[in-house]
Write a protein that holds these residues in place. Structure first.
Motif, short mmCIF file in Angstrom:
data_model
loop_
_atom_site.label_atom_id
_atom_site.label_comp_id
_atom_site.label_asym_id
_atom_site.label_seq_id
_atom_site.Cartn_x
_atom_site.Cartn_y
_atom_site.Cartn_z
N GLU A 98 3.22 28.77 32.42
CA GLU A 98 2.40 29.32 31.35
C GLU A 98 2.39 28.38 30.16
N CYS A 99 1.23 28.27 29.51
CA CYS A 99 1.14 27.49 28.28
C CYS A 99 1.85 28.26 27.18
N SER A 100 2.83 27.64 26.56
CA SER A 100 3.63 28.31 25.54
C SER A 100 2.83 28.63 24.28
N THR A 101 1.69 27.94 24.09
CA THR A 101 0.86 28.17 22.90
C THR A 101 -0.27 29.15 23.18
N CYS A 102 -1.01 28.91 24.26
CA CYS A 102 -2.16 29.76 24.58
C CYS A 102 -1.77 31.04 25.29
N LYS A 103 -0.56 31.09 25.85
CA LYS A 103 -0.05 32.28 26.56
C LYS A 103 -0.93 32.63 27.76
N ILE A 104 -1.42 31.61 28.46
CA ILE A 104 -2.15 31.80 29.71
C ILE A 104 -1.59 30.83 30.74
N LEU A 105 -1.87 31.10 32.02
CA LEU A 105 -1.45 30.19 33.07
C LEU A 105 -2.14 28.84 32.89
N LYS A 106 -1.38 27.77 33.06
CA LYS A 106 -1.95 26.44 32.94
C LYS A 106 -2.45 25.99 34.31
N PRO A 107 -3.77 25.81 34.47
CA PRO A 107 -4.26 25.27 35.75
C PRO A 107 -3.72 23.87 35.99
N ALA A 108 -3.61 23.49 37.24
CA ALA A 108 -3.19 22.12 37.56
C ALA A 108 -4.13 21.13 36.91
N ARG A 109 -3.58 20.00 36.45
CA ARG A 109 -4.30 18.90 35.84
C ARG A 109 -4.74 19.19 34.40
N SER A 110 -4.36 20.34 33.87
CA SER A 110 -4.70 20.67 32.49
C SER A 110 -3.54 20.32 31.58
N LYS A 111 -3.83 20.27 30.28
CA LYS A 111 -2.81 19.98 29.28
C LYS A 111 -3.23 20.61 27.95
N HIS A 112 -2.23 21.07 27.21
CA HIS A 112 -2.53 21.59 25.88
C HIS A 112 -2.54 20.43 24.90
N CYS A 113 -3.68 20.22 24.23
CA CYS A 113 -3.81 19.15 23.25
C CYS A 113 -3.26 19.64 21.92
N SER A 114 -2.24 18.97 21.43
CA SER A 114 -1.62 19.39 20.17
C SER A 114 -2.52 19.14 18.97
N ILE A 115 -3.47 18.20 19.09
CA ILE A 115 -4.37 17.89 17.98
C ILE A 115 -5.50 18.93 17.90
N CYS A 116 -6.13 19.20 19.05
CA CYS A 116 -7.23 20.18 19.07
C CYS A 116 -6.73 21.61 19.20
N ASP A 117 -5.45 21.79 19.58
CA ASP A 117 -4.84 23.11 19.75
C ASP A 117 -5.59 23.94 20.78
N ARG A 118 -5.75 23.38 21.98
CA ARG A 118 -6.40 24.08 23.08
C ARG A 118 -5.99 23.45 24.39
N CYS A 119 -6.07 24.22 25.46
CA CYS A 119 -5.82 23.69 26.80
C CYS A 119 -7.12 23.12 27.35
N VAL A 120 -7.03 21.94 27.96
CA VAL A 120 -8.21 21.24 28.46
C VAL A 120 -8.04 20.96 29.94
N ALA A 121 -9.04 21.32 30.74
CA ALA A 121 -8.99 21.11 32.19
C ALA A 121 -9.15 19.63 32.52
N ARG A 122 -8.41 19.18 33.51
CA ARG A 122 -8.41 17.78 33.95
C ARG A 122 -8.31 16.85 32.73
N PHE A 123 -7.30 17.12 31.92
CA PHE A 123 -7.11 16.41 30.65
C PHE A 123 -6.81 14.94 30.89
N ASP A 124 -7.54 14.07 30.21
CA ASP A 124 -7.29 12.63 30.30
C ASP A 124 -6.54 12.15 29.05
N HIS A 125 -7.17 12.27 27.89
CA HIS A 125 -6.52 11.91 26.63
C HIS A 125 -7.35 12.45 25.48
#
Length: 392
Positions: free
Chosen positions: A161-188
Motif C-alpha cells: 500500500e502507498c503510505s501517502t495515498c492509502k491505496i494499493l500500489k500497482p506494479a511499476r508505479s511510484k509515489h512522486c514526492s514532488i507532485c504528491d501522487r502515484c504515477v503508473a509506469r513511473f519513469d522520473h
C-alpha cells in the motif's frame, strides 16, 4: 584576432564544463581534474555558496536560500518551463536576425523561412503536450484498472500500500514526492516539464527528445549552409588563392577561411556550436531512454533492478563460498586425498567466477511489443477495458 581567441576559449571552456558535468563520474576520469570539476559543479559550488551566505547573512540568509531550493527542486514550479521557452525563443530570434537576411541563398531556398518556424512550433507543441498531459495518475477510482494492466512480478514489485495515498500500489508505479501522487509506469519527474513522465506521456516525452534533436541538427546544418553560401557568393576562396597567393588546398585554405568566418559571422558560428552541443546531449538522452523503452524498463526500475542484482550476486557468492569451504573441509578429513598440481590449482577457476545472476523482467515482451506499449499504453487499450468488464 581578439574576437577569434575569445570565441576559441569560450568553446573550449564550454566543452570542458559539459564533459565534466556529464561524464565526471566515469571510472576513466577517477582522480582527474574532470572528476573534481564535476564534484564542484554538482555539489561543491552550492555547498560553498550556502556557507558563504550563512557567514555573511547568518541563519536567516541560509534559510532563505534553502527555501528557494525547496521551491525550485522539491515542489512543482514553472521555473524550468519558463527557461526552456526563453532558450528556444531567444535562439530562434538570433537565427532569424542573423541568418534570414541570407535566405534564399546559394544553398538554401526561401521555404526554409517557413519550415524553420513550423519546426519550432511543433517542438513547443510537444513540450506542452508532455508538460500538461496526465502521466497516468493512480487514484482510488482507477487503481483496480492499473492493477489489471500491470501484474506484480514478486521480484522488484510486490503487493503493498502507498503510505501517502492509502491505496494499493500497482506494479511499476511510484509515489512522486514532488507532485504528491502515484504515477503508473513511473519513469522520473522531469523538472523541465514540471511533470512526471509516466505511462501516458512517455510517448510525448520521447517524441519531444527526438524532435528537438532533429530540430538542433536542422539548425546546425541550415546555418552551416548559409555560411557556405556566403563563401560561395563572396568568392572568398577565389580571392584568397588569386589575390593573396594562398595554395588551393584544404590545409592551406582552412585557417584563412575560419579566420574570415569568425571575424565576419561570429554570431552564426556561436549558434552552430551551441546547437551542435545541445544536439549531442539530446542524442545521448534520447538513446538512453530509447534503450529503456526497447527493454520495457523505466529509469526508476533500473535502480530497483541494480539493487536486486547486487543482492542476488552477494547471496550467490556467499553460497558458493560456503560450498567451496565445505568441499575443502571434506577433502581434508578424507582418508585419501588426490595430489593436485600447484600449477593446476593456481589456474583453477574460483567458484565465485561461476556466479551468474539473470535479470528476469516479465514486462519485457520483445522490442516490437515494448515500443507499442509506449505508443499505446496498456491502461488505454480497449481490450483491457473489455476484459475487465467481463470479469466483473
Amino acid at each position: 584576432m581578439g574576437v577569434e581567441w575569445v570565441l576559441v576559449c569560450h568553446g573550449l571552456v564550454t566543452a570542458l564544463v559539459v564533459v565534466s558535468f556529464l561524464c565526471g563520474r566515469w571510472p576513466i576520469f577517477e582522480g582527474t581534474f574532470i572528476q573534481r570539476i564535476h564534484y564542484f559543479l554538482t555539489f561543491g559550488f552550492y555547498d560553498y555558496f550556502l556557507r558563504f551566505v550563512g557567514a555573511v547573512f547568518g541563519a536567516k540568509g541560509a534559510d532563505a536560500v534553502l527555501s528557494v531550493e525547496n521551491f525550485c527542486c522539491d515542489r512543482p514550479n514553472p521555473l524550468l518551463q519558463i527557461i526552456y521557452l526563453a532558450i528556444i525563443g531567444s535562439t530562434y530570434y538570433f537565427v532569424v536576425k542573423s541568418c534570414f537576411a541570407y535566405i534564399p541563398g546559394y544553398y538554401l531556398g526561401d521555404f526554409h523561412r517557413y519550415t524553420s518556424f513550423l519546426a519550432v512550433a511543433v517542438g513547443i507543441l510537444l513540450f506542452l503536450l508532455t508538460s500538461f498531459s496526465d502521466p497516468g495518475t493512480v487514484k482510488a477510482q482507477n487503481v483496480s484498472h492499473y492493477l489489471s494492466a500491470y501484474p506484480y512480478d514478486n521480484i522488484i514489485y510486490e503487493e503493498k500500500e502507498c503510505s501517502t495515498c492509502k491505496i494499493l500500489k500497482p506494479a511499476r508505479s511510484k509515489h512522486c514526492s514532488i507532485c504528491d501522487r502515484c504515477v503508473a509506469r513511473f519513469d522520473h519527474h522531469c523538472g523541465w516539464m514540471n511533470n512526471c513522465i509516466g505511462e501516458k506521456n512517455t510517448r510525448y516525452f520521447m517524441a519531444f527528445l527526438l524532435w528537438h534533436f532533429l530540430l538542433c541538427m536542422y539548425g546546425t546544418v541550415a546555418i552551416g549552409l548559409v555560411l557556405a553560401g556566403r563563401l560561395k557568393e563572396l568568392k572568398v576562396v577565389y580571392i584568397l588563392t588569386v589575390y593573396y597567393g594562398v595554395e588551393n588546398s584544404f590545409l592551406d585554405l582552412a585557417p584563412h577561411v575560419v579566420q574570415w568566418l569568425l571575424g565576419s559571422y561570429n554570431t552564426q558560428i556561436l549558434l552552430v556550436v551551441f546547437l551542435a552541443i545541445v544536439a549531442m546531449l539530446l542524442a545521448g538522452f534520447f538513446g538512453y531512454h530509447a534503450k529503456l523503452c526497447l527493454s520495457n524498463t523505466t529509469t526508476n526500475e533500473t535502480y530497483k533492478w541494480q539493487d536486486y542484482m547486487d543482492w542476488q550476486r552477494k547471496l550467490k557468492e556467499a553460497q558458493a563460498s560456503a560450498e567451496a569451504l565445505k568441499q575443502s573441509i571434506n577433502g581434508m578429513t578424507s582418508e585419501k586425498r588426490p595430489v593436485v598440481s600447484k600449477w593446476r590449482s593456481f589456474f583453477r577457476r574460483s567458484p565465485l567466477e561461476d556466479v551468474v545472476v539473470v535479470k528476469n523482467n516479465i514486462y519485457d515482451k520483445g522490442f516490437i511489443n515494448n515500443i507499442w506499449e509506449v505508443i499505446s499504453p496498456l491502461s488505454t487499450r480497449r481490450t483491457l477495458t473489455q476484459t475487465k468488464l467481463k470479469s466483473s
